[in-house]
Design an enzyme around this catalytic site. Structure first.
Site, short mmCIF file in Angstrom:
data_model
loop_
_atom_site.label_atom_id
_atom_site.label_comp_id
_atom_site.label_asym_id
_atom_site.label_seq_id
_atom_site.Cartn_x
_atom_site.Cartn_y
_atom_site.Cartn_z
N TYR A 64 -19.80 27.90 10.95
CA TYR A 64 -19.48 27.67 12.37
C TYR A 64 -18.58 28.79 12.86
CZ TYR A 64 -14.66 26.72 11.29
OH TYR A 64 -13.36 26.87 10.89
N GLU A 67 -16.12 29.98 20.07
CA GLU A 67 -16.10 31.10 20.99
C GLU A 67 -15.52 30.64 22.32
OE1 GLU A 67 -20.16 32.49 21.40
OE2 GLU A 67 -20.54 31.13 23.07
N LYS A 79 -21.53 37.49 31.76
CA LYS A 79 -20.73 36.51 31.03
C LYS A 79 -20.37 37.10 29.67
CE LYS A 79 -22.51 32.54 29.47
NZ LYS A 79 -22.94 31.13 29.47
#
Length: 155
Positions: A64, A67, A79
């Site tokens: 994992y 962010e 973005k």
């Protein structure tokens, strides 16, 4: 050691439609099932400061990472998100940033297509320079493919 990887693709939808996917949390729904097992919104609504936990399928490197959206520019359709915990940061990286950009296609006077550009920027400590090999454009290609399929089907 600083580096970048980038991929660009044309998609046959207007830029505004592509941005409606990339500029929101909507894109997360469509990438689950490929490399990602889950995308959990930890904080935020998709704007700057939003934090996501991305859980990867077993065997894809990292279990994992978290962010954080550092930039969501609706006017320029850009973005950016940076890893803030886990993943690349656990193996010597000081920066791992993904940038999504949607641009009008300069070769399309009708506005019926756009260009999608995805860029990874990274910085890794010199003593971990060999780990730069973990950075690949495969995730970018996967995101572009899934997003393009969705955009074309919904057009």
């Amino acid at each position: 050691m600083f580096g970048t990887l980038s991929e660009e693709a044309e998609v046959k939808v207007p830029a505004s439609k592509a941005w409606a996917l990339y500029g929101t949390l909507e894109i997360a729904k469509h990438v689950i099932g490929n490399a990602l097992e889950a995308v959990d919104v930890i904080e935020g609504d998709g704007g700057p400061g939003t934090i996501l936990k991305l859980t990867f399928k077993p065997g894809l490197g990292f279990p994992y990472y978290y962010e954080k959206f550092t930039k969501v520019d609706n006017e320029n359709m850009i973005k950016e998100a940076e890893v803030v915990e886990g993943g690349f940061l656990d193996v010597g990286f000081t920066l791992y940033r993904i940038r999504f950009e949607i641009k009008e296609n300069p070769n399309d006077d009708m506005g019926s297509s756009c260009l999608q550009k995805l860029t990874i920027e990274y910085d890794v400590k010199e003593e971990f320079a060999a780990n730069a090999s973990f950075v690949t454009n495969e995730p970018l290609l996967g995101i572009l493919k899934v997003a393009n399929e969705y955009l074309l089907k919904s057009n």
